[in-house]
Design a protein around this motif. Structure first.
Motif, PDB file in Angstrom:
ATOM      1  N   ILE A 161       0.829  -1.288   0.032  1.00 11.06           N
ATOM      2  CA  ILE A 161      -0.150  -0.034   0.038  1.00 11.06           C
ATOM      3  C   ILE A 161       0.776   1.345   0.024  1.00 11.06           C
ATOM      4  N   VAL A 162       0.597   2.145  -0.971  1.00 14.85           N
ATOM      5  CA  VAL A 162       1.366   3.376  -1.043  1.00 14.85           C
ATOM      6  C   VAL A 162       0.540   4.434  -0.909  1.00 14.85           C
ATOM      7  N   ASP A 163       1.001   5.551  -0.339  1.00 10.78           N
ATOM      8  CA  ASP A 163       0.352   6.872  -0.276  1.00 10.78           C
ATOM      9  C   ASP A 163       0.622   7.883  -1.149  1.00 10.78           C
ATOM     10  N   VAL A 164       0.328   8.065  -2.405  1.00  9.71           N
ATOM     11  CA  VAL A 164       0.824   8.857  -3.259  1.00  9.71           C
ATOM     12  C   VAL A 164      -0.041   9.950  -3.763  1.00  9.71           C
ATOM     13  N   PRO A 165       0.369  11.039  -4.724  1.00  9.72           N
ATOM     14  CA  PRO A 165      -0.575  12.059  -4.985  1.00  9.72           C
ATOM     15  C   PRO A 165      -1.394  11.852  -6.194  1.00  9.72           C
ATOM     16  N   THR A 166      -0.890  10.867  -7.051  1.00  8.91           N
ATOM     17  CA  THR A 166      -1.679  10.560  -8.207  1.00  8.91           C
ATOM     18  C   THR A 166      -1.654   9.067  -8.619  1.00  8.91           C
ATOM     19  N   ARG A 167      -2.584   8.727  -9.370  1.00  4.09           N
ATOM     20  CA  ARG A 167      -2.678   7.415 -10.206  1.00  4.09           C
ATOM     21  C   ARG A 167      -1.090   7.029 -10.871  1.00  4.09           C
ATOM     22  N   GLU A 168      -0.739   8.060 -11.524  1.00  3.29           N
ATOM     23  CA  GLU A 168       0.650   7.893 -12.386  1.00  3.29           C
ATOM     24  C   GLU A 168       1.530   7.431 -11.191  1.00  3.29           C
ATOM     25  N   ALA A 169       1.712   8.134 -10.064  1.00 10.82           N
ATOM     26  CA  ALA A 169       2.652   7.860  -9.184  1.00 10.82           C
ATOM     27  C   ALA A 169       2.643   6.231  -8.597  1.00 10.82           C
ATOM     28  N   ALA A 170       1.260   5.783  -8.497  1.00 10.88           N
ATOM     29  CA  ALA A 170       0.955   4.450  -8.094  1.00 10.88           C
ATOM     30  C   ALA A 170       1.348   3.437  -9.126  1.00 10.88           C
ATOM     31  N   LEU A 171       1.077   3.710 -10.282  1.00 12.70           N
ATOM     32  CA  LEU A 171       1.481   2.894 -11.463  1.00 12.70           C
ATOM     33  C   LEU A 171       3.016   2.817 -11.530  1.00 12.70           C
ATOM     34  N   GLU A 172       3.757   3.928 -11.147  1.00 14.62           N
ATOM     35  CA  GLU A 172       5.401   3.917 -11.355  1.00 14.62           C
ATOM     36  C   GLU A 172       5.684   2.884 -10.202  1.00 14.62           C
ATOM     37  N   TRP A 173       5.026   2.853  -8.871  1.00 12.98           N
ATOM     38  CA  TRP A 173       5.494   1.873  -7.908  1.00 12.98           C
ATOM     39  C   TRP A 173       5.068   0.632  -8.373  1.00 12.98           C
ATOM     40  N   ALA A 174       4.143   0.473  -8.817  1.00 11.40           N
ATOM     41  CA  ALA A 174       3.743  -0.809  -9.396  1.00 11.40           C
ATOM     42  C   ALA A 174       4.452  -1.439 -10.461  1.00 11.40           C
ATOM     43  N   ALA A 175       4.955  -0.681 -11.207  1.00 10.77           N
ATOM     44  CA  ALA A 175       6.228  -0.911 -12.157  1.00 10.77           C
ATOM     45  C   ALA A 175       7.385  -1.535 -11.682  1.00 10.77           C
ATOM     46  N   LYS A 176       7.605  -0.799 -10.686  1.00 10.63           N
ATOM     47  CA  LYS A 176       8.931  -1.037  -9.850  1.00 10.63           C
ATOM     48  C   LYS A 176       8.901  -2.512  -9.173  1.00 10.63           C
ATOM     49  N   THR A 177       7.626  -2.674  -8.586  1.00 15.83           N
ATOM     50  CA  THR A 177       7.179  -3.989  -8.023  1.00 15.83           C
ATOM     51  C   THR A 177       7.289  -4.968  -8.835  1.00 15.83           C
ATOM     52  N   ALA A 178       6.708  -4.827  -9.810  1.00 14.33           N
ATOM     53  CA  ALA A 178       6.401  -5.878 -11.111  1.00 14.33           C
ATOM     54  C   ALA A 178       7.811  -6.575 -11.421  1.00 14.33           C
ATOM     55  N   VAL A 179       8.837  -5.622 -11.574  1.00 10.62           N
ATOM     56  CA  VAL A 179      10.141  -6.001 -12.032  1.00 10.62           C
ATOM     57  C   VAL A 179      10.598  -6.625 -10.701  1.00 10.62           C
ATOM     58  N   ALA A 180      10.493  -6.096  -9.768  1.00 12.77           N
ATOM     59  CA  ALA A 180      11.125  -7.063  -8.527  1.00 12.77           C
ATOM     60  C   ALA A 180      10.551  -8.330  -8.355  1.00 12.77           C
ATOM     61  N   CYS A 181       9.218  -8.518  -8.119  1.00 13.34           N
ATOM     62  CA  CYS A 181       8.640  -9.830  -8.110  1.00 13.34           C
ATOM     63  C   CYS A 181       8.439 -10.531  -9.143  1.00 13.34           C
ATOM     64  N   ARG A 182       8.804  -9.956 -10.479  1.00 15.45           N
ATOM     65  CA  ARG A 182       8.666 -10.840 -11.582  1.00 15.45           C
ATOM     66  C   ARG A 182       7.325 -11.240 -11.930  1.00 15.45           C
ATOM     67  N   CYS A 183       6.240 -10.532 -11.483  1.00 12.16           N
ATOM     68  CA  CYS A 183       4.954 -10.882 -12.262  1.00 12.16           C
ATOM     69  C   CYS A 183       4.143  -9.587 -11.976  1.00 12.16           C
ATOM     70  N   ALA A 184       3.001  -9.538 -12.897  1.00 13.65           N
ATOM     71  CA  ALA A 184       2.118  -8.187 -13.028  1.00 13.65           C
ATOM     72  C   ALA A 184       1.489  -7.811 -11.666  1.00 13.65           C
ATOM     73  N   GLN A 185       1.221  -6.699 -11.610  1.00  9.61           N
ATOM     74  CA  GLN A 185       0.475  -5.953 -10.394  1.00  9.61           C
ATOM     75  C   GLN A 185      -0.753  -5.440 -10.671  1.00  9.61           C
ATOM     76  N   ASP A 186      -1.566  -5.705  -9.836  1.00 12.84           N
ATOM     77  CA  ASP A 186      -2.902  -4.757  -9.958  1.00 12.84           C
ATOM     78  C   ASP A 186      -2.876  -3.670  -9.229  1.00 12.84           C
ATOM     79  N   VAL A 187      -3.377  -2.622  -9.649  1.00  7.51           N
ATOM     80  CA  VAL A 187      -3.438  -1.114  -8.843  1.00  7.51           C
ATOM     81  C   VAL A 187      -4.778  -0.845  -8.751  1.00  7.51           C
ATOM     82  N   ARG A 188      -4.971  -0.653  -7.266  1.00  4.98           N
ATOM     83  CA  ARG A 188      -6.349  -0.287  -6.960  1.00  4.98           C
ATOM     84  C   ARG A 188      -6.376   0.821  -6.157  1.00  4.98           C
ATOM     85  N   LYS A 189      -7.365   1.961  -6.172  1.00  7.58           N
ATOM     86  CA  LYS A 189      -7.490   3.050  -5.424  1.00  7.58           C
ATOM     87  C   LYS A 189      -8.312   2.827  -4.255  1.00  7.58           C
ATOM     88  N   PHE A 190      -7.991   3.261  -3.035  1.00 10.09           N
ATOM     89  CA  PHE A 190      -8.842   2.933  -1.964  1.00 10.09           C
ATOM     90  C   PHE A 190      -9.918   4.328  -1.810  1.00 10.09           C
TER      91      PHE A 190
END
Length: 118
Positions: free
Chosen positions: A82-111
């Motif tokens: 869970i990240v606390d970021v100002p924009t969806r684009e920022a969340a997608l950037e963190w998801a991209a980093k996580t996808a590379v690290a975990c070697r699998c696709a990531q689902d992104v959903r806003k609370f």
């Protein structure tokens, strides 16, 4: 700021050879540390489904507790951040980093924002 759930399904990492898991763990922890250093980290963790010490239960609205097993028909979360970021684009950037690290696709959903929970 909005909070986003970045997650992957149970089994999404099944393609990774056992000997690669130490490196995956190292790179995943590095992304978490980067999120902490950036001040956007809220929480992260993985879920185990094959450990006898981990209990699963469903609690109904009438309070009835039903213990596992895991329903095969339900989508289960394998891991999340869970990240606390100002924009969806920022969340997608963190998801991209996580996808590379975990070697699998990531689902992104806003609370949904709940001002009473702040």
């Amino acid at each position: 700021m909005p909070k986003y759930l970045i997650s992957f399904e149970k089994g999404a990492m099944d393609h990774i050879p056992e000997e690669d898991f130490p490196e995956v763990g190292k790179t995943s922890h590095a992304v978490v540390q980067e999120a902490k250093d950036a001040g956007v980290f809220v929480f992260a963790g993985g879920l185990r489904y094959d450990d006898g010490d981990v209990e699963h239960a469903v609690v109904a609205t009438d309070g009835l507790v039903t213990d596992g097993p895991y329903p095969e028909s339900k989508e289960l979360i394998g891991g999340l951040m869970i990240v606390d970021v100002p924009t969806r684009e920022a969340a997608l950037e963190w998801a991209a980093k996580t996808a590379v690290a975990c070697r699998c696709a990531q689902d992104v959903r806003k609370f949904i924002h709940d001002p009473e929970a702040d």
